[in-house]
Design an enzyme around this catalytic site. Structure first.
Site, PDB file in Angstrom:
ATOM      1  N   SER A 109       0.777  -1.375  -0.153  1.00 25.56           N
ATOM      2  CA  SER A 109       0.169   0.111  -0.059  1.00 25.56           C
ATOM      3  C   SER A 109       0.846   1.160  -0.027  1.00 25.56           C
ATOM      4  O   SER A 109       2.108   1.001   0.562  1.00 25.56           O
ATOM      5  CB  SER A 109      -0.757  -0.025   1.334  1.00 25.56           C
ATOM      6  OG  SER A 109      -1.112   1.284   1.460  1.00 25.56           O
ATOM      7  N   SER A 110       0.177   2.279  -0.448  1.00 31.49           N
ATOM      8  CA  SER A 110       1.140   3.488  -0.506  1.00 31.49           C
ATOM      9  C   SER A 110       1.589   4.124   0.887  1.00 31.49           C
ATOM     10  O   SER A 110       2.069   5.059   1.274  1.00 31.49           O
ATOM     11  CB  SER A 110       0.434   4.722  -1.274  1.00 31.49           C
ATOM     12  OG  SER A 110      -1.028   4.754  -0.727  1.00 31.49           O
ATOM     13  N   CYS A 111       0.855   3.640   1.948  1.00 28.44           N
ATOM     14  CA  CYS A 111       1.194   4.014   3.390  1.00 28.44           C
ATOM     15  C   CYS A 111       2.630   3.540   3.676  1.00 28.44           C
ATOM     16  O   CYS A 111       3.207   3.938   4.830  1.00 28.44           O
ATOM     17  CB  CYS A 111      -0.033   3.506   4.147  1.00 28.44           C
ATOM     18  SG  CYS A 111       0.164   1.739   4.659  1.00 28.44           S
ATOM     19  N   TYR A 138      -0.002  -1.264  10.067  1.00 23.94           N
ATOM     20  CA  TYR A 138       0.069  -1.669   8.620  1.00 23.94           C
ATOM     21  C   TYR A 138       1.278  -1.555   7.978  1.00 23.94           C
ATOM     22  O   TYR A 138       1.704  -2.391   7.035  1.00 23.94           O
ATOM     23  CB  TYR A 138      -1.321  -1.165   8.355  1.00 23.94           C
ATOM     24  CG  TYR A 138      -1.699  -1.390   6.826  1.00 23.94           C
ATOM     25  CD1 TYR A 138      -2.303  -2.752   6.746  1.00 23.94           C
ATOM     26  CD2 TYR A 138      -1.590  -0.717   5.676  1.00 23.94           C
ATOM     27  CE1 TYR A 138      -2.571  -3.343   5.433  1.00 23.94           C
ATOM     28  CE2 TYR A 138      -2.119  -1.167   4.344  1.00 23.94           C
ATOM     29  CZ  TYR A 138      -2.573  -2.563   4.276  1.00 23.94           C
ATOM     30  OH  TYR A 138      -3.051  -2.847   2.955  1.00 23.94           O
ATOM     31  N   LYS A 142       3.569  -4.090   5.795  1.00 27.15           N
ATOM     32  CA  LYS A 142       3.990  -4.264   4.483  1.00 27.15           C
ATOM     33  C   LYS A 142       5.338  -3.964   4.036  1.00 27.15           C
ATOM     34  O   LYS A 142       5.714  -4.579   3.111  1.00 27.15           O
ATOM     35  CB  LYS A 142       2.897  -3.082   4.034  1.00 27.15           C
ATOM     36  CG  LYS A 142       1.489  -3.408   4.010  1.00 27.15           C
ATOM     37  CD  LYS A 142       1.214  -4.826   3.221  1.00 27.15           C
ATOM     38  CE  LYS A 142      -0.413  -5.202   3.173  1.00 27.15           C
ATOM     39  NZ  LYS A 142      -0.498  -6.409   2.365  1.00 27.15           N
ATOM     40  N   HIS A 181     -12.578   2.645   4.646  1.00 25.43           N
ATOM     41  CA  HIS A 181     -11.823   3.825   3.953  1.00 25.43           C
ATOM     42  C   HIS A 181     -12.850   4.810   3.797  1.00 25.43           C
ATOM     43  O   HIS A 181     -14.098   4.748   3.812  1.00 25.43           O
ATOM     44  CB  HIS A 181     -11.066   3.258   2.798  1.00 25.43           C
ATOM     45  CG  HIS A 181      -9.760   2.422   3.070  1.00 25.43           C
ATOM     46  ND1 HIS A 181      -9.829   0.943   3.016  1.00 25.43           N
ATOM     47  CD2 HIS A 181      -8.669   2.672   3.786  1.00 25.43           C
ATOM     48  CE1 HIS A 181      -8.825   0.474   3.438  1.00 25.43           C
ATOM     49  NE2 HIS A 181      -8.017   1.552   3.745  1.00 25.43           N
TER      50      HIS A 181
HETATM   51  O1  GFB Z   1      -9.421   6.237   3.760  1.00 26.07           O
HETATM   52  P1  GFB Z   1      -8.830   6.733   5.166  1.00 26.07           P
HETATM   53  O2  GFB Z   1      -9.595   6.094   6.167  1.00 26.07           O
HETATM   54  O3  GFB Z   1      -7.309   6.298   5.285  1.00 26.07           O
HETATM   55  O4  GFB Z   1      -9.060   8.336   5.182  1.00 26.07           O
HETATM   56  P2  GFB Z   1      -5.924   6.896   4.970  1.00 26.07           P
HETATM   57  C1  GFB Z   1      -8.586   9.347   4.197  1.00 26.07           C
HETATM   58  C2  GFB Z   1      -8.984  10.577   4.644  1.00 26.07           C
HETATM   59  O5  GFB Z   1     -10.504  10.702   4.607  1.00 26.07           O
HETATM   60  C3  GFB Z   1      -8.609  10.936   6.172  1.00 26.07           C
HETATM   61  C4  GFB Z   1     -10.819  11.205   5.660  1.00 26.07           C
HETATM   62  O6  GFB Z   1      -7.889  12.293   6.368  1.00 26.07           O
HETATM   63  C5  GFB Z   1      -9.877  10.825   6.999  1.00 26.07           C
HETATM   64  O7  GFB Z   1      -9.953  11.734   8.138  1.00 26.07           O
HETATM   65  N1  GFB Z   1     -12.429  10.983   6.043  1.00 26.07           N
HETATM   66  C6  GFB Z   1     -13.365  11.923   6.100  1.00 26.07           C
HETATM   67  C7  GFB Z   1     -12.644   9.636   6.425  1.00 26.07           C
HETATM   68  N2  GFB Z   1     -14.650  11.185   6.259  1.00 26.07           N
HETATM   69  C8  GFB Z   1     -14.144  10.105   6.510  1.00 26.07           C
HETATM   70  C9  GFB Z   1     -15.061   8.927   6.628  1.00 26.07           C
HETATM   71  O8  GFB Z   1     -16.059   8.988   6.833  1.00 26.07           O
HETATM   72  N3  GFB Z   1     -14.205   7.567   7.037  1.00 26.07           N
HETATM   73  C10 GFB Z   1     -12.998   7.431   6.902  1.00 26.07           C
HETATM   74  N4  GFB Z   1     -12.434   6.393   6.862  1.00 26.07           N
HETATM   75  N5  GFB Z   1     -12.249   8.458   6.693  1.00 26.07           N
HETATM   76  C11 GFB Z   1      -5.326   4.459   5.050  1.00 26.07           C
HETATM   77  C12 GFB Z   1      -4.586   3.605   5.992  1.00 26.07           C
HETATM   78  O9  GFB Z   1      -5.126   5.712   5.262  1.00 26.07           O
HETATM   79  O10 GFB Z   1      -4.937   4.313   3.740  1.00 26.07           O
HETATM   80  C13 GFB Z   1      -4.586   2.272   5.614  1.00 26.07           C
HETATM   81  O11 GFB Z   1      -5.190   3.783   7.196  1.00 26.07           O
HETATM   82  C14 GFB Z   1      -4.150   1.989   4.097  1.00 26.07           C
HETATM   83  O12 GFB Z   1      -3.799   1.433   6.459  1.00 26.07           O
HETATM   84  C15 GFB Z   1      -4.993   2.872   3.394  1.00 26.07           C
HETATM   85  O13 GFB Z   1      -2.847   2.141   3.948  1.00 26.07           O
HETATM   86  C16 GFB Z   1      -4.750   2.957   1.656  1.00 26.07           C
HETATM   87  O14 GFB Z   1      -5.767   7.120   3.503  1.00 26.07           O
HETATM   88  O15 GFB Z   1      -5.632   8.008   5.645  1.00 26.07           O
END
Ligand code: GFB
Length: 318
Positions: A109-111, A138, A142, A181
Site C-alpha cells: 500500500s502507499s502508506c 500496517y 507491508k 476507508h
Molecule cells: O481512507 P482513510 O480512512 O485512510 O481516510 P488513509 C482518508 C482521509 O479521509 C482521512 C478522511 O483524512 C480521513 O480523516 N475521512 C473523511 C474519512 N471522512 C471519513 C470517513 O467517514 N471515514 C474515513 N475512513 N475517513 C489508510 C490507512 O489511510 O490508507 C490504511 O489507514 C491504508 O492502512 C489505506 O494504507 C490505503 O488514506 O488516511
C-alpha cells in the site's frame, strides 16, 4: 514476458475487494485460478498454509490476502494490522519458496512511504523518513513483506515481486462506517443522508488531506500487467498519478448521489497523512495506463452499493 498460459494461479484473499477484482480479470487469461476458503485454510497458520500449497502446487501466487481498513480501524486493531499481516505474508512466501512457485506477487500500500515524502512519491522514498502514526502498524507489516520478497530473490533466486497500489475503491469494498476507508464511507453516508432527508453530512477531519484514488478493476488490470512484464528487486507503484482533496471528493460524491445538503467537518477526527500521491512512472514505462476516471469509478461503485444493499439491507460489511 512471463506467461500465465496453462498455469495454476492462486489468488490468496479472493473474497476481498482486490482479490475478487483479480478473479474477474484473470477470467480473460488462459490460466486456472485456485482459491482457499477462510473456513478451510487459515492463512495465519503456517501448517494450514503449507498444506494448501503442497496440495494445490500453484505455479503463480498473488498475495491479496491482508487485514485492511481505514484510519479508525488502524487505530483500533493494531495487533490485527501488524501480526495478522506479518503471518499471512510470511507463511505464503515461505510455502511458495518450499513448493517452487515460479512467480509471486505481493501487494502492499502507499502508506509504506514516509509521512512527508516528496510528492509525487517515487519508489526510492521507502525508508527515508518517519511513517504516518495512524497507520504505522500496517505500514511496518507491508514494508517487512517487501523486504521478505527481496530476501527470497537475493538468497534463493526466487521471482518474487511487490506492487504498491494507491488508495483503492470499487465493488466488494467494506462499507462499514467504523472500519472502512473514506470512499465507501462517504458513498454510504451521503446516500443515507439523501434517503433520510438529512440537511448535512459529516466528513471526518479538515477535508484538506489529498488522496490518490484508483478503481479496483484498473488496479487488477495493472497487477496482471506487472505479473507479465515486471521482475525486479524493487517494488513498483500502482496508481493514477492524480489526487484530490477529501472535501472535493465529498462534493463529487454528493453530485453523483444527488445530495443537495451541506458537507460539514468533524475536526475531532484525524486527518492522517496530509498528501499521498505516488509517482507511477515506472508502471507507465511498462506500457500500462488507467482507464477508469474517478467520476466513472464512483458512479460504478455507487450502482454496485445500491444493488447489494437492496439484496442484503443490513449487511454492508463487504
Ligand atoms: O481512507 P482513510 O480512512 O485512510 O481516510 P488513509 C482518508 C482521509 O479521509 C482521512 C478522511 O483524512 C480521513 O480523516 N475521512 C473523511 C474519512 N471522512 C471519513 C470517513 O467517514 N471515514 C474515513 N475512513 N475517513 C489508510 C490507512 O489511510 O490508507 C490504511 O489507514 C491504508 O492502512 C489505506 O494504507 C490505503 O488514506 O488516511
Amino acid at each position: 514476458m512471463f506467461s500465465l498460459t496453462g498455469k495454476k494461479v492462486w489468488v490468496a484473499g479472493h473474497r476481498g475487494m482486490v482479490g475478487s477484482a483479480l478473479i474477474r480479470r484473470l477470467a480473460s487469461e488462459a490460466c486456472t485460478v485456485v482459491t482457499a476458503e477462510r473456513a478451510q485454510v487459515d492463512l495465519i497458520s503456517q501448517e494450514a498454509t503449507h498444506r494448501f500449497v503442497a496440495d494445490e502446487q500453484p505455479q503463480v501466487v498473488i498475495i491479496a490476502a491482508a487485514k485492511v481498513g481505514g484510519i479508525a480501524a488502524n487505530a483500533r486493531y493494531p495487533v490485527d494490522f501488524l501480526y495478522h499481516n506479518l503471518m499471512i505474508q510470511s507463511n505464503i512466501m515461505e510455502a511458495s519458496h518450499k513448493y517452487n512457485v515460479q512467480k509471486l506477487l505481493f501487494l502492499g500500500s502507499s502508506c509504506i512511504y514516509p509521512k512527508f515524502a516528496p510528492q509525487p512519491i517515487t519508489e526510492d522514498a521507502l525508508l527515508t523518513g518517519s511513517l504516518e502514526p495512524t497507520n504505522e502498524w500496517y505500514a511496518i507489516a507491508k514494508i517487512a513483506g517487501i523486504k521478505l520478497a527481496q530476501a527470497y530473490r537475493i538468497q534463493h533466486g526466487r521471482d518474487f515481486i511487490s506492487a504498491m497500489p494507491t488508495n483503492l475503491y470499487g465493488p466488494c469494498d467494506n462499507f462499514d462506517l467504523e472500519t472502512s476507508h473514506v470512499m465507501p464511507a462517504l458513498i454510504r453516508k451521503i446516500h443515507e443522508a439523501k434517503q433520510n432527508g438529512s440537511p448535512n453530512v459529516t466528513v471526518w477531519g479538515t477535508g484538506t488531506p489529498r488522496r490518490e484514488f484508483m478503481h479496483v478493476d484498473d488496479c487488477a488490470d495493472a497487477l496482471i500487467h506487472v505479473l507479465h512484464h515486471y521482475s525486479e528487486l524493487e517494488h513498483i507503484n500502482i496508481g493514477t498519478n492524480q489526487d484530490i482533496a477529501i472535501s472535493e471528493l465529498a462534493h463529487m460524491i454528493a453530485d453523483i448521489v444527488g445530495f443537495r445538503g451541506a458537507i460539514v467537518h468533524d475536526h475531532s477526527k484525524p486527518d492522517g497523512t496530509p498528501r499521498k500521491l505516488m509517482s507511477s512512472e515506472r508502471l507507465r514505462h511498462l506500457g500500462w495506463e488507467p482507464r477508469v476516471s474517478l467520476k466513472q469509478g464512483i458512479n460504478h461503485t455507487y450502482r454496485w452499493y445500491l444493488d447489494q444493499s437492496q439484496q442484503a439491507p443490513n449487511d454492508h460489511d463487504g
